[in-house]
Design a protein around this motif. Structure first.
Motif, PDB file in Angstrom:
ATOM      1  N   ILE A 140       0.563  -1.021   0.003  1.00  0.00           N
ATOM      2  CA  ILE A 140       0.282   0.002   0.026  1.00  0.00           C
ATOM      3  C   ILE A 140       0.738   1.041  -0.040  1.00  0.00           C
ATOM      4  CG2 ILE A 140      -2.235   1.400   1.370  1.00  0.00           C
ATOM      5  CD1 ILE A 140      -2.625  -1.923   0.258  1.00  0.00           C
ATOM      6  N   ARG A 141       0.853   2.716  -0.680  1.00  0.00           N
ATOM      7  CA  ARG A 141       1.208   3.489  -1.023  1.00  0.00           C
ATOM      8  C   ARG A 141       0.444   4.491  -1.124  1.00  0.00           C
ATOM      9  NH1 ARG A 141       6.608   3.171  -5.035  1.00  0.00           N
ATOM     10  NH2 ARG A 141       4.244   3.115  -6.611  1.00  0.00           N
ATOM     11  N   ASP A 142       0.529   5.283  -0.456  1.00  0.00           N
ATOM     12  CA  ASP A 142      -0.432   6.643  -0.448  1.00  0.00           C
ATOM     13  C   ASP A 142      -1.884   6.135  -1.488  1.00  0.00           C
ATOM     14  OD1 ASP A 142       2.070   8.229  -0.015  1.00  0.00           O
ATOM     15  OD2 ASP A 142       2.379   8.198  -2.307  1.00  0.00           O
ATOM     16  N   GLY A 143      -2.079   5.659  -0.479  1.00  0.00           N
ATOM     17  CA  GLY A 143      -3.753   5.126  -0.271  1.00  0.00           C
ATOM     18  C   GLY A 143      -3.814   4.071  -2.085  1.00  0.00           C
ATOM     19  N   LYS A 144      -3.064   3.356  -1.879  1.00  0.00           N
ATOM     20  CA  LYS A 144      -2.707   2.727  -3.607  1.00  0.00           C
ATOM     21  C   LYS A 144      -2.081   1.580  -3.562  1.00  0.00           C
ATOM     22  CE  LYS A 144      -2.482   7.155  -6.664  1.00  0.00           C
ATOM     23  NZ  LYS A 144      -1.875   7.873  -5.591  1.00  0.00           N
ATOM     24  N   LEU A 145      -3.224   0.279  -4.028  1.00  0.00           N
ATOM     25  CA  LEU A 145      -2.396  -1.129  -3.929  1.00  0.00           C
ATOM     26  C   LEU A 145      -1.338  -0.590  -5.081  1.00  0.00           C
ATOM     27  CD1 LEU A 145      -2.466  -3.791  -3.932  1.00  0.00           C
ATOM     28  CD2 LEU A 145      -4.138  -4.301  -5.786  1.00  0.00           C
ATOM     29  N   VAL A 146       0.044  -1.412  -4.708  1.00  0.00           N
ATOM     30  CA  VAL A 146       0.865  -0.752  -5.487  1.00  0.00           C
ATOM     31  C   VAL A 146       1.204  -2.660  -5.926  1.00  0.00           C
ATOM     32  CG1 VAL A 146       3.240  -0.750  -6.766  1.00  0.00           C
ATOM     33  CG2 VAL A 146       1.435   0.826  -5.129  1.00  0.00           C
ATOM     34  N   SER A 147       1.252  -3.113  -7.082  1.00  0.00           N
ATOM     35  CA  SER A 147       2.404  -4.101  -7.386  1.00  0.00           C
ATOM     36  C   SER A 147       3.491  -3.811  -8.395  1.00  0.00           C
ATOM     37  CB  SER A 147       1.422  -4.746  -8.610  1.00  0.00           C
ATOM     38  OG  SER A 147       2.596  -5.415  -9.200  1.00  0.00           O
ATOM     39  N   LEU A 148       4.634  -4.329  -7.239  1.00  0.00           N
ATOM     40  CA  LEU A 148       5.852  -4.157  -7.486  1.00  0.00           C
ATOM     41  C   LEU A 148       6.626  -4.627  -8.511  1.00  0.00           C
ATOM     42  CD1 LEU A 148       7.329  -3.154  -3.362  1.00  0.00           C
ATOM     43  CD2 LEU A 148       6.532  -1.646  -5.516  1.00  0.00           C
ATOM     44  N   ALA A 149       7.816  -4.128  -9.138  1.00  0.00           N
ATOM     45  CA  ALA A 149       7.999  -5.092 -11.126  1.00  0.00           C
ATOM     46  C   ALA A 149       9.564  -5.972  -9.853  1.00  0.00           C
ATOM     47  CB  ALA A 149       9.235  -4.026 -11.475  1.00  0.00           C
ATOM     48  N   HIS A 150       9.997  -6.684  -8.641  1.00  0.00           N
ATOM     49  CA  HIS A 150      10.846  -7.111  -7.999  1.00  0.00           C
ATOM     50  C   HIS A 150      10.976  -8.806  -8.171  1.00  0.00           C
ATOM     51  CE1 HIS A 150       9.490  -7.680  -4.132  1.00  0.00           C
ATOM     52  NE2 HIS A 150       9.250  -5.998  -4.338  1.00  0.00           N
ATOM     53  N   THR A 151       9.432  -8.884  -8.361  1.00  0.00           N
ATOM     54  CA  THR A 151       9.343 -10.351  -7.669  1.00  0.00           C
ATOM     55  C   THR A 151       7.839 -10.561  -8.602  1.00  0.00           C
ATOM     56  OG1 THR A 151      11.058 -11.099  -5.675  1.00  0.00           O
ATOM     57  CG2 THR A 151       9.532 -11.860  -6.422  1.00  0.00           C
ATOM     58  N   GLY A 152       7.781 -12.084  -8.787  1.00  0.00           N
ATOM     59  CA  GLY A 152       7.092 -12.614  -9.916  1.00  0.00           C
ATOM     60  C   GLY A 152       5.998 -13.076  -8.973  1.00  0.00           C
ATOM     61  N   GLY A 153       4.653 -13.237  -9.240  1.00  0.00           N
ATOM     62  CA  GLY A 153       3.418 -13.722  -8.117  1.00  0.00           C
ATOM     63  C   GLY A 153       2.104 -13.302  -8.772  1.00  0.00           C
ATOM     64  N   HIS A 154       1.010 -13.072  -7.471  1.00  0.00           N
ATOM     65  CA  HIS A 154       0.235 -13.063  -7.735  1.00  0.00           C
ATOM     66  C   HIS A 154      -1.035 -12.143  -6.399  1.00  0.00           C
ATOM     67  CE1 HIS A 154       0.534 -15.130 -11.347  1.00  0.00           C
ATOM     68  NE2 HIS A 154      -0.596 -14.306 -11.613  1.00  0.00           N
ATOM     69  N   ILE A 155      -1.699 -11.379  -6.362  1.00  0.00           N
ATOM     70  CA  ILE A 155      -2.208 -11.016  -5.446  1.00  0.00           C
ATOM     71  C   ILE A 155      -3.810 -11.347  -5.723  1.00  0.00           C
ATOM     72  CG2 ILE A 155      -3.028  -8.824  -5.933  1.00  0.00           C
ATOM     73  CD1 ILE A 155      -2.417  -8.071  -2.942  1.00  0.00           C
ATOM     74  N   ILE A 156      -4.769 -11.903  -4.659  1.00  0.00           N
ATOM     75  CA  ILE A 156      -5.380 -13.022  -5.519  1.00  0.00           C
ATOM     76  C   ILE A 156      -7.091 -12.556  -4.325  1.00  0.00           C
ATOM     77  CG2 ILE A 156      -6.469 -15.050  -5.795  1.00  0.00           C
ATOM     78  CD1 ILE A 156      -3.942 -15.670  -5.510  1.00  0.00           C
ATOM     79  N   THR A 157      -8.100 -12.591  -4.083  1.00  0.00           N
ATOM     80  CA  THR A 157      -9.346 -12.083  -3.519  1.00  0.00           C
ATOM     81  C   THR A 157      -9.470 -12.862  -2.878  1.00  0.00           C
ATOM     82  OG1 THR A 157     -10.638 -12.954  -4.922  1.00  0.00           O
ATOM     83  CG2 THR A 157     -10.150 -10.642  -5.127  1.00  0.00           C
ATOM     84  N   ASP A 158      -9.661 -13.279  -2.024  1.00  0.00           N
ATOM     85  CA  ASP A 158     -10.184 -14.610  -0.566  1.00  0.00           C
ATOM     86  C   ASP A 158     -11.540 -15.366  -1.227  1.00  0.00           C
ATOM     87  OD1 ASP A 158      -7.844 -14.251   0.686  1.00  0.00           O
ATOM     88  OD2 ASP A 158      -9.028 -12.832   2.618  1.00  0.00           O
ATOM     89  N   ALA A 159     -12.133 -13.860  -1.499  1.00  0.00           N
ATOM     90  CA  ALA A 159     -13.645 -14.437  -2.073  1.00  0.00           C
ATOM     91  C   ALA A 159     -14.206 -15.203  -3.296  1.00  0.00           C
ATOM     92  CB  ALA A 159     -14.930 -13.090  -2.304  1.00  0.00           C
ATOM     93  N   THR A 160     -15.075 -15.840  -4.054  1.00  0.00           N
ATOM     94  CA  THR A 160     -14.965 -15.915  -5.545  1.00  0.00           C
ATOM     95  C   THR A 160     -16.549 -14.995  -5.571  1.00  0.00           C
ATOM     96  OG1 THR A 160     -16.318 -17.977  -5.032  1.00  0.00           O
ATOM     97  CG2 THR A 160     -14.355 -18.973  -4.698  1.00  0.00           C
ATOM     98  N   TYR A 161     -16.229 -14.513  -6.725  1.00  0.00           N
ATOM     99  CA  TYR A 161     -16.948 -13.959  -7.736  1.00  0.00           C
ATOM    100  C   TYR A 161     -18.467 -14.972  -8.902  1.00  0.00           C
ATOM    101  CZ  TYR A 161     -15.245 -10.786  -4.206  1.00  0.00           C
ATOM    102  OH  TYR A 161     -14.902 -10.660  -3.349  1.00  0.00           O
ATOM    103  N   ALA A 162     -18.727 -14.438  -9.414  1.00  0.00           N
ATOM    104  CA  ALA A 162     -20.122 -14.725 -11.161  1.00  0.00           C
ATOM    105  C   ALA A 162     -20.756 -13.694 -10.642  1.00  0.00           C
ATOM    106  CB  ALA A 162     -20.438 -16.394 -10.681  1.00  0.00           C
ATOM    107  N   ASP A 163     -20.816 -13.757 -12.237  1.00  0.00           N
ATOM    108  CA  ASP A 163     -22.026 -12.896 -13.053  1.00  0.00           C
ATOM    109  C   ASP A 163     -21.946 -11.197 -12.631  1.00  0.00           C
ATOM    110  OD1 ASP A 163     -22.846 -14.698 -14.282  1.00  0.00           O
ATOM    111  OD2 ASP A 163     -24.324 -15.414 -12.588  1.00  0.00           O
ATOM    112  N   TYR A 164     -20.423 -10.339 -12.902  1.00  0.00           N
ATOM    113  CA  TYR A 164     -19.713  -9.220 -12.133  1.00  0.00           C
ATOM    114  C   TYR A 164     -19.373  -8.416 -13.658  1.00  0.00           C
ATOM    115  CZ  TYR A 164     -15.446 -11.299 -12.088  1.00  0.00           C
ATOM    116  OH  TYR A 164     -14.537 -12.169 -12.400  1.00  0.00           O
ATOM    117  N   ARG A 165     -19.522  -7.154 -13.186  1.00  0.00           N
ATOM    118  CA  ARG A 165     -19.019  -6.226 -13.342  1.00  0.00           C
ATOM    119  C   ARG A 165     -17.572  -5.360 -12.243  1.00  0.00           C
ATOM    120  NH1 ARG A 165     -22.742  -2.793 -14.586  1.00  0.00           N
ATOM    121  NH2 ARG A 165     -23.058  -4.414 -16.645  1.00  0.00           N
ATOM    122  N   LEU A 166     -16.075  -5.442 -13.024  1.00  0.00           N
ATOM    123  CA  LEU A 166     -15.037  -5.188 -12.213  1.00  0.00           C
ATOM    124  C   LEU A 166     -14.533  -3.974 -13.174  1.00  0.00           C
ATOM    125  CD1 LEU A 166     -13.239  -6.568 -10.169  1.00  0.00           C
ATOM    126  CD2 LEU A 166     -11.546  -7.188 -11.697  1.00  0.00           C
TER     127      LEU A 166
END
Length: 227
Positions: free
Chosen positions: A52-78
């Motif tokens: 978290i930086r300045d109220g934003k979620l930041v994906s940094l460049a140094h290590t590959g991977g994913h951030i994943i929701t705990d919940a599952t979803y169907a029929d939605y607009r993201l």
């Protein structure tokens, strides 16, 4: 439980009932998400690429991977507002996420909506398939199609020049209803697939070699009623 509908609009023979949007990222912490970075398993001293930086979620460049929701979803607009904070590069939003590390020991089973600079809106099939019009023109020879290592998994988007200049914010909207997935970039429809092999799952964002800021990750549940 799915959110209850508040507004109604029609599309062809389907009535879609949309709830109020829910912010999946609260700007303060990573509640509701978990991080899957293989290198962190191997070496606990490896720093997380998601902060978290300045109220934003930041994906940094140094290590590959994913951030994943705990919940599952169907029929939605993201709806996602993102920008490359420094040098433009690669990232993506994944929908219908399920089996972790299913491809190359890194990528979960999913459909990726590409955010890579210059290619935003491409589909990447990750152990999960989807169909689009003009498949051969956009994916290559059918005998080479596939969803695993060494196969043609990329389905090119429909437009060029939908992205804003490097450093500016982009909006990506991904609509998943039934077995269809539509993607818009800054209001342009850039991909539309059908017959997806999954209709629900988690949502993920990538760390894939470029620093990316996210200021909005909002989900609106859509209920569909056949007329």
């Amino acid at each position: 439980m799915p959110l209850r509908p508040l507004a109604v609009f029609a599309l062809l023979s389907v009535a879609a009932i949309a709830a109020e949007p829910v912010q999946l990222f609260n700007g303060v912490n990573l509640d509701g998400w978990h991080i899957d970075v293989p290198a962190m398993d191997q070496d606990p001293s490896v720093p997380t690429p998601f902060i978290i930086r300045d109220g934003k979620l930041v994906s940094l460049a140094h290590t590959g991977g994913h951030i994943i929701t705990d919940a599952t979803y169907a029929d939605y607009r993201l709806e996602i507002d993102y920008r490359f904070a420094a040098k433009p590069g690669n990232c993506g939003a994944l929908v219908h996420v399920s089996t972790p590390r299913a491809l190359y020991g890194m990528f979960p089973r999913s459909i990726e909506a590409q955010m890579m600079s210059g290619n935003a809106g491409d589909f990447w099939c990750i152990v999960l398939d989807i169909t689009v019009p003009d498949m051969e023109a956009r994916r290559g020879p059918p005998e080479e199609w596939g969803v695993t290592e060494g196969k043609k998994r990329r389905i090119m988007n429909l437009t060029d020049n939908s992205e804003n200049p490097p450093g500016e914010w982009n909006n990506m909207t991904i609509e998943c209803v039934g077995a269809e997935i539509k993607v818009w970039v800054n209001g342009d429809l850039v991909n539309h697939g059908h017959d997806c092999g999954a209709t629900s799952g988690q949502i993920a964002l990538q760390a894939e070699g470029a620093e990316v800021e996210f200021r909005k990750v909002a989900l609106t549940t859509i209920a569909t009623l056949s007329e």
